[in-house]
Enzyme design. Sequence first.
Site, mmCIF file in Angstrom:
data_model
loop_
_atom_site.group_PDB
_atom_site.id
_atom_site.type_symbol
_atom_site.label_atom_id
_atom_site.label_comp_id
_atom_site.label_asym_id
_atom_site.label_seq_id
_atom_site.Cartn_x
_atom_site.Cartn_y
_atom_site.Cartn_z
ATOM 1 N N GLY A 62 -5.587 1.951 -9.735
ATOM 2 C CA GLY A 62 -5.383 0.958 -8.686
ATOM 3 C C GLY A 62 -4.053 0.265 -8.858
ATOM 4 O O GLY A 62 -3.288 0.564 -9.781
ATOM 5 N N LYS A 121 0.914 9.438 -6.250
ATOM 6 C CA LYS A 121 1.664 8.312 -5.707
ATOM 7 C C LYS A 121 2.965 8.120 -6.459
ATOM 8 O O LYS A 121 3.937 7.617 -5.911
ATOM 9 C CB LYS A 121 0.822 7.038 -5.680
ATOM 10 C CG LYS A 121 0.200 6.628 -7.000
ATOM 11 C CD LYS A 121 1.055 5.755 -7.851
ATOM 12 C CE LYS A 121 0.259 5.066 -8.918
ATOM 13 N NZ LYS A 121 0.434 5.521 -10.260
ATOM 14 N N ASP A 129 -2.348 1.326 -4.556
ATOM 15 C CA ASP A 129 -1.496 1.730 -5.680
ATOM 16 C C ASP A 129 -0.153 2.255 -5.193
ATOM 17 O O ASP A 129 0.879 2.043 -5.832
ATOM 18 C CB ASP A 129 -2.217 2.773 -6.530
ATOM 19 C CG ASP A 129 -1.767 2.773 -7.980
ATOM 20 O OD1 ASP A 129 -0.911 1.952 -8.355
ATOM 21 O OD2 ASP A 129 -2.284 3.604 -8.742
ATOM 22 N N THR A 138 3.436 0.869 -6.460
ATOM 23 C CA THR A 138 4.335 1.799 -7.148
ATOM 24 C C THR A 138 5.589 2.091 -6.327
ATOM 25 O O THR A 138 6.658 2.291 -6.892
ATOM 26 C CB THR A 138 3.586 3.107 -7.473
ATOM 27 O OG1 THR A 138 2.386 2.772 -8.172
ATOM 28 C CG2 THR A 138 4.421 4.020 -8.341
ATOM 29 N N SER A 168 8.089 -0.770 -11.159
ATOM 30 C CA SER A 168 7.793 0.661 -11.045
ATOM 31 C C SER A 168 8.875 1.529 -11.683
ATOM 32 O O SER A 168 10.013 1.584 -11.209
ATOM 33 C CB SER A 168 7.628 1.046 -9.576
ATOM 34 O OG SER A 168 7.509 2.438 -9.433
ATOM 35 N N ARG A 169 8.502 2.236 -12.729
ATOM 36 C CA ARG A 169 9.441 3.160 -13.388
ATOM 37 C C ARG A 169 9.805 4.315 -12.459
ATOM 38 O O ARG A 169 10.948 4.778 -12.454
ATOM 39 C CB ARG A 169 8.804 3.714 -14.667
ATOM 40 C CG ARG A 169 8.478 2.665 -15.689
ATOM 41 C CD ARG A 169 7.809 3.262 -16.912
ATOM 42 N NE ARG A 169 6.591 3.992 -16.623
ATOM 43 C CZ ARG A 169 5.372 3.484 -16.673
ATOM 44 N NH1 ARG A 169 5.204 2.223 -16.991
ATOM 45 N NH2 ARG A 169 4.313 4.224 -16.415
ATOM 46 N N ASN A 170 8.843 4.784 -11.677
ATOM 47 C CA ASN A 170 9.087 5.909 -10.777
ATOM 48 C C ASN A 170 10.070 5.526 -9.671
ATOM 49 O O ASN A 170 10.999 6.264 -9.379
ATOM 50 C CB ASN A 170 7.761 6.395 -10.192
ATOM 51 C CG ASN A 170 6.899 7.026 -11.261
ATOM 52 O OD1 ASN A 170 7.140 8.131 -11.683
ATOM 53 N ND2 ASN A 170 5.893 6.293 -11.722
ATOM 54 N N VAL A 172 8.327 6.599 -19.712
ATOM 55 C CA VAL A 172 7.843 7.796 -19.036
ATOM 56 C C VAL A 172 7.870 7.599 -17.523
ATOM 57 O O VAL A 172 7.381 6.590 -17.011
ATOM 58 C CB VAL A 172 6.410 8.144 -19.495
ATOM 59 C CG1 VAL A 172 5.866 9.329 -18.720
ATOM 60 C CG2 VAL A 172 6.394 8.431 -20.987
ATOM 61 N N GLU A 177 6.239 9.227 -14.748
ATOM 62 C CA GLU A 177 5.148 10.164 -14.524
ATOM 63 C C GLU A 177 5.385 11.086 -13.335
ATOM 64 O O GLU A 177 5.021 12.259 -13.360
ATOM 65 C CB GLU A 177 3.822 9.420 -14.308
ATOM 66 C CG GLU A 177 3.407 8.540 -15.442
ATOM 67 C CD GLU A 177 3.832 7.088 -15.238
ATOM 68 O OE1 GLU A 177 4.867 6.836 -14.585
ATOM 69 O OE2 GLU A 177 3.142 6.209 -15.757
#
Length: 172
Positions: free
Chosen positions: A12, A67, A120, A124, A130-132, A155, A157
């Site tokens: 979530g 996501k 989510d 994100t 948010s790393r992404n 990381v 993802e």
Amino acid sequence: LGGAGRMAVLSGPTHAEEVICRKPSAAVVASADEGTALFFRDLFATRFFRTYTSDDPVGVELCAAFKNVIAIAVGISYGMGFGDNTKAALMTRGLTEIARLGVAMGAHRETFAGLAGVGDLIVTGTSLHSRNRRAGILLGQGRSVEEAMQEVGAVVEGYYCARSAYELCQKQ
């Protein structure tokens, strides 16, 4: 915890940076077994962390993984100088594609409209945590994958998940 029948997934819109500071957050615990879902719902619930249950672990898992791929695309669009319209289009169409895949795999369509799906994805795809998204911004600015990963320093993802997403879509 007792075999495959006791498996549950938790996902979530929950950045750890906010959960640890007791900022109100919510997530979903999904299990094919209602008792297992309720056990983990109660285990994780606090005054600041609300947990809901679902009987759709496949849908929740797909949302949790894919996501991140969409968040990288959103970040790339920002890195290239595009704006909110592009972000909204990528997020909406991306979630539609995730939902189509999920339904083809037996997931429930409504899962993608809930905390694990749209909730989510919003966090994100839009959050500074948010790393992404951050990796995507760097890629959109022309950095190499290696440079972006190194600069994020954690990381990403979605980078590792993109190939799996593609392969799963081809298979389905």
